[in-house]
Design a protein around this motif. Sequence first.
Motif, short mmCIF file in Angstrom:
data_model
loop_
_atom_site.label_atom_id
_atom_site.label_comp_id
_atom_site.label_asym_id
_atom_site.label_seq_id
_atom_site.Cartn_x
_atom_site.Cartn_y
_atom_site.Cartn_z
N TRP A 1 60.86 -5.21 50.06
CA TRP A 1 60.13 -4.62 51.19
C TRP A 1 60.16 -3.09 51.14
O TRP A 1 59.31 -2.43 51.74
CB TRP A 1 60.74 -5.09 52.51
CG TRP A 1 60.40 -6.51 52.87
CD1 TRP A 1 61.19 -7.61 52.70
CD2 TRP A 1 59.18 -6.98 53.46
NE1 TRP A 1 60.54 -8.74 53.15
CE2 TRP A 1 59.31 -8.39 53.62
CE3 TRP A 1 58.00 -6.37 53.87
CZ2 TRP A 1 58.30 -9.18 54.18
CZ3 TRP A 1 57.00 -7.15 54.42
CH2 TRP A 1 57.14 -8.54 54.56
N TYR A 2 61.13 -2.51 50.44
CA TYR A 2 61.22 -1.05 50.33
C TYR A 2 60.33 -0.49 49.22
O TYR A 2 60.13 0.72 49.14
CB TYR A 2 62.67 -0.63 50.02
CG TYR A 2 63.65 -0.82 51.13
CD1 TYR A 2 63.67 0.03 52.24
CD2 TYR A 2 64.60 -1.85 51.08
CE1 TYR A 2 64.60 -0.14 53.25
CE2 TYR A 2 65.53 -2.03 52.10
CZ TYR A 2 65.52 -1.17 53.18
OH TYR A 2 66.44 -1.34 54.19
N ASP B 1 64.99 -6.43 49.30
CA ASP B 1 64.81 -5.05 48.85
C ASP B 1 63.38 -4.75 48.43
O ASP B 1 62.96 -3.59 48.41
CB ASP B 1 65.76 -4.73 47.69
CG ASP B 1 67.20 -4.57 48.14
OD1 ASP B 1 67.43 -4.45 49.37
OD2 ASP B 1 68.10 -4.55 47.28
N TYR C 1 61.45 -0.48 56.73
CA TYR C 1 61.19 -0.56 55.29
C TYR C 1 60.17 0.45 54.75
O TYR C 1 60.18 0.76 53.56
CB TYR C 1 60.69 -1.96 54.93
CG TYR C 1 61.71 -3.05 55.13
CD1 TYR C 1 62.83 -3.14 54.31
CD2 TYR C 1 61.56 -3.99 56.15
CE1 TYR C 1 63.77 -4.15 54.50
CE2 TYR C 1 62.49 -5.00 56.34
CZ TYR C 1 63.60 -5.08 55.51
OH TYR C 1 64.52 -6.07 55.68
#
Length: 399
Positions: A291-292, A289, A318
């Motif tokens: 990467w978001y 997560d 992402y």
Amino acid sequence: MKLLNTEIKNKVLKSMLQILERERNAIIEANKKDLNAFEKEDQALYDRLIVNNKKVDEMIAAVEAVMLQDDPVGKEITNRTLKNNLNIVNTTAPFGTILIIYESRPDVTIEAAVLAFKANNKILLKGGKEALNSNLILEKCWHEALEDNGLSKDWIKLLHLKREETQEFLKNPTEPLDLIVPRGGERLINFVKTHATCAVLVSGRGNNFLYVSEHADWSKAVNVIINAKTDKISGCNALDKVLINKNLPQYEIKLKMLQEKLEQHKVEILVDNKVSHILPQKEMISNRDIWYEEFLALKLLIGEVESLDEAIDTINKYSGKHSASIITEDKAEAMNFMHNVDSAAVYHNASTRFTDGGQMGVGAELAISTDKLHHRGPLGLNQLVTNKYYVYGDGQVRV
């Protein structure tokens, strides 16, 4: 709000130039109250809050630049006369009333308002509580400029609403709204999109990516990465993620070189599982997560990819669809990347920090739109109008 002629709009802006210069010290002093009350746990937010002489100069320059631009209202887009002699003219027209919601950055109170006003829109400004004193004095400057030229203060209005009151206003507006521009985090954007009763133009998060191809000039890559990451960490166009092709010559040596260079600039480095084998002392991410996330900090995540296609797929999954860059000497590869990455701005051998109205030649900007309808990228003066059809007849009826 009635349609104003260009002359009166420019007179208001000329007055505003003089008022901003006259009130320069008072604006900076008001901003100091906000800075003194701010807890510096969020360095990016604090950086956005600062108003100094340079920032006032930039406010003045933004007003002057918009004053010198052509009026975007009433421009003819198409003009057709049909077989039945109906003359149909499509022209640019104001949106009406724009609401912008933003935090920190008092300069938005100038840039958003000058653009909206020149495009003949009324604007409601909902700034954050952390910039209250700064925004109040800037609103006062606007109101003086309007009233000095015989116009109502309602053209430019600061909403003195708490968070809960703002949410209620979105659900049940006390006046007609034609466009809302939320400049903030995912939570704010999702709330506005859920409850708004008019069009919403999203100024999305950054979370920008850069891909280093195996065909990259390594010196260019390092310089671009350092600039995009460290030049201004609070900018939505700052770099957060770097993907490096494993087939880059001397891959491991260059990764270590990049680590050393980033550490010289005090950048915290995170790595994926593959890069961790080469930079084992760096923190390996445990949750994808991340990467978001948009970091807004001296933090950079480095990941390994095997191909251009993998890089494109990763970015499209992402990123915040704001800005993305490829470093490569292969022009065909660059075009493949730029065609297929889904971002408002895509770069070849350049820093993402250029996604900015002033840098892109647009001038002052209301926001950076990551939406696809109406407009994408910097929202300048010419993007703050919609269109309207004028149909001229002589008794024609449809048969």
